[in-house]
Design a protein around this motif. Structure first.
Motif, PDB file in Angstrom:
ATOM      1  N   ARG A   1       0.849  -1.212   0.000  1.00  0.00           N
ATOM      2  CA  ARG A   1       0.000   0.000   0.000  1.00  0.00           C
ATOM      3  C   ARG A   1       0.877   1.252   0.000  1.00  0.00           C
ATOM      4  O   ARG A   1       0.617   2.215  -0.730  1.00  0.00           O
ATOM      5  CB  ARG A   1      -0.934  -0.009   1.218  1.00  0.00           C
ATOM      6  N   ALA A   2       1.953   1.205   0.806  1.00  0.00           N
ATOM      7  CA  ALA A   2       2.860   2.355   0.867  1.00  0.00           C
ATOM      8  C   ALA A   2       3.518   2.588  -0.496  1.00  0.00           C
ATOM      9  O   ALA A   2       3.620   3.731  -0.959  1.00  0.00           O
ATOM     10  CB  ALA A   2       3.911   2.129   1.949  1.00  0.00           C
ATOM     11  N   SER A   3       3.952   1.512  -1.148  1.00  0.00           N
ATOM     12  CA  SER A   3       4.596   1.635  -2.465  1.00  0.00           C
ATOM     13  C   SER A   3       3.625   2.189  -3.495  1.00  0.00           C
ATOM     14  O   SER A   3       4.001   2.982  -4.361  1.00  0.00           O
ATOM     15  CB  SER A   3       5.097   0.270  -2.941  1.00  0.00           C
TER      16      SER A   3
ATOM     17  N   ARG B   1      11.698   1.565 -11.033  1.00  0.00           N
ATOM     18  CA  ARG B   1      12.165   0.754  -9.890  1.00  0.00           C
ATOM     19  C   ARG B   1      10.995   0.368  -8.991  1.00  0.00           C
ATOM     20  O   ARG B   1      10.879  -0.752  -8.526  1.00  0.00           O
ATOM     21  CB  ARG B   1      13.203   1.550  -9.071  1.00  0.00           C
ATOM     22  N   LEU B   2      10.138   1.348  -8.738  1.00  0.00           N
ATOM     23  CA  LEU B   2       8.984   1.128  -7.864  1.00  0.00           C
ATOM     24  C   LEU B   2       8.028   0.098  -8.475  1.00  0.00           C
ATOM     25  O   LEU B   2       7.524  -0.794  -7.793  1.00  0.00           O
ATOM     26  CB  LEU B   2       8.273   2.456  -7.635  1.00  0.00           C
ATOM     27  N   ASP B   3       7.831   0.204  -9.793  1.00  0.00           N
ATOM     28  CA  ASP B   3       6.978  -0.768 -10.505  1.00  0.00           C
ATOM     29  C   ASP B   3       7.505  -2.194 -10.339  1.00  0.00           C
ATOM     30  O   ASP B   3       6.756  -3.113 -10.039  1.00  0.00           O
ATOM     31  CB  ASP B   3       6.953  -0.437 -12.009  1.00  0.00           C
ATOM     32  N   ASP B   4       8.829  -2.290 -10.536  1.00  0.00           N
ATOM     33  CA  ASP B   4       9.455  -3.620 -10.397  1.00  0.00           C
ATOM     34  C   ASP B   4       9.244  -4.167  -8.986  1.00  0.00           C
ATOM     35  O   ASP B   4       8.914  -5.341  -8.791  1.00  0.00           O
ATOM     36  CB  ASP B   4      10.964  -3.541 -10.688  1.00  0.00           C
ATOM     37  N   GLN B   5       9.466  -3.254  -8.032  1.00  0.00           N
ATOM     38  CA  GLN B   5       9.327  -3.647  -6.630  1.00  0.00           C
ATOM     39  C   GLN B   5       7.893  -4.137  -6.344  1.00  0.00           C
ATOM     40  O   GLN B   5       7.683  -5.160  -5.706  1.00  0.00           O
ATOM     41  CB  GLN B   5       9.632  -2.422  -5.766  1.00  0.00           C
ATOM     42  N   ILE B   6       6.928  -3.379  -6.856  1.00  0.00           N
ATOM     43  CA  ILE B   6       5.515  -3.724  -6.636  1.00  0.00           C
ATOM     44  C   ILE B   6       5.188  -5.072  -7.265  1.00  0.00           C
ATOM     45  O   ILE B   6       4.518  -5.913  -6.668  1.00  0.00           O
ATOM     46  CB  ILE B   6       4.602  -2.598  -7.170  1.00  0.00           C
TER      47      ILE B   6
ATOM     48  N   ILE C   1       3.375 -11.757  -2.205  1.00  0.00           N
ATOM     49  CA  ILE C   1       2.068 -11.753  -1.531  1.00  0.00           C
ATOM     50  C   ILE C   1       1.267 -12.997  -1.921  1.00  0.00           C
ATOM     51  O   ILE C   1       0.675 -13.670  -1.070  1.00  0.00           O
ATOM     52  CB  ILE C   1       1.291 -10.454  -1.846  1.00  0.00           C
ATOM     53  N   ALA C   2       1.324 -13.343  -3.210  1.00  0.00           N
ATOM     54  CA  ALA C   2       0.586 -14.526  -3.672  1.00  0.00           C
ATOM     55  C   ALA C   2       1.129 -15.786  -2.994  1.00  0.00           C
ATOM     56  O   ALA C   2       0.369 -16.631  -2.508  1.00  0.00           O
ATOM     57  CB  ALA C   2       0.688 -14.648  -5.187  1.00  0.00           C
ATOM     58  N   THR C   3       2.469 -15.891  -2.931  1.00  0.00           N
ATOM     59  CA  THR C   3       3.092 -17.055  -2.291  1.00  0.00           C
ATOM     60  C   THR C   3       2.721 -17.114  -0.808  1.00  0.00           C
ATOM     61  O   THR C   3       2.384 -18.182  -0.270  1.00  0.00           O
ATOM     62  CB  THR C   3       4.635 -16.953  -2.414  1.00  0.00           C
ATOM     63  N   THR C   4       2.790 -15.946  -0.149  1.00  0.00           N
ATOM     64  CA  THR C   4       2.500 -15.909   1.286  1.00  0.00           C
ATOM     65  C   THR C   4       1.033 -16.226   1.565  1.00  0.00           C
ATOM     66  O   THR C   4       0.712 -16.886   2.546  1.00  0.00           O
ATOM     67  CB  THR C   4       2.891 -14.531   1.877  1.00  0.00           C
TER      68      THR C   4
END
Ligand SMILES: [Zn+2]
Length: 239
Positions: free
Chosen positions: A60-62, A107-112, A119-122
């Motif tokens: 959410r922060a990203s 960079r932010l896109d990649d990170q997201i 998130i899917a794995t978790t």
């Protein structure tokens, strides 16, 4: 003969039965092993849930950061195309700024994207660990029900035998009973035995002929010389 052979052996038979029931009761599975497994699975589930919550909050922060970057870039691009800035140096600075914003956004896109995968794995881990916890909970419930049922049954059997035991014990001379109880406490719940195949029915030590003679001629209790239990003649010789 005023020896209370019949009473002592009947008492012993009941005490042996009661002892077996007590052992059975003690040996019942209360589900401790499943309880420990459940605690471990719950811990894993909670760790996964916590990790998921952290990842989602980071995401959410990203996303907010991305939105702010895009707004800033939009603003700077508008300044560039409005044409109010004409000085070359200023234009170059603005273009560089926009380029830098683009790279930051990339960079932010990649990170997201990477985080979305995490998130899917978790989420899958949360689902699997939750299922594992629920499975252990169901198993524990079954075990506890079985334990309750079995312990109630055994306690019922013990309670049902107790009055008979008390009644026989009350007919035994106090001194004799006291000694019986003392031997039973020391000697694995067995205090009164018959001779079996020429040996003490308690400790299996051969019974000497002198002991035999004493038992046949004397009107007093004879105790095994080895384990000190009340000793009685084999059933076929008993009078
Ligand atoms: Zn013995």
């Amino acid at each position: 003969m005023n020896l209370q052979e019949k009473e002592l052996l009947a008492l012993q038979a009941l005490d042996t039965e009661l002892g077996q029931l007590a052992t059975e009761l003690q040996g019942l599975d209360r589900g401790e092993r499943v309880e420990r497994a459940l605690a471990q699975r719950k811990a894993k589930q909670q760790a996964a849930e916590k990790r998921l919550a952290n990842l989602e909050s980071e995401q959410r922060a990203s996303e907010l950061e991305l939105k702010a970057l895009e707004e800033k870039k939009h603003h700077e691009s508008r300044r560039l195309y409005e044409g109010r800035i004409t000085a070359t140096r200023e234009l170059q600075a603005l273009q560089m700024e926009i380029g830098s914003l683009d790279r930051q956004r990339q960079r932010l896109d990649d990170q997201i994207l990477r985080r979305m995968e995490e998130i899917a794995t978790t989420r899958a881990t949360v689902a699997a660990t939750t299922e594992a916890s629920q499975e252990a909970e169901r198993a524990l419930k079954v075990m506890r029900r079985r334990y309750d049922r079995e312990s109630t049954r055994i306690q019922g059997l013990i309670a049902a035998k107790q009055p008979e035991r008390d009644s026989i014990a009350s007919r035994v001379t106090p001194d004799v009973l006291r000694r019986y109880e003392e031997i039973r406490r020391r000697n694995h719940n067995i205090a009164a035995v018959r001779i079996q195949n020429g040996a003490c029915g308690g400790c299996r030590m051969k019974v000497g002929s002198n002991v035999y003679r004493r038992m046949q001629t004397q009107d007093s209790y004879v105790f095994c010389e080895s384990c000190s239990r009340y000793l009685f003649l084999p059933e076929e010789d008993a009078t």
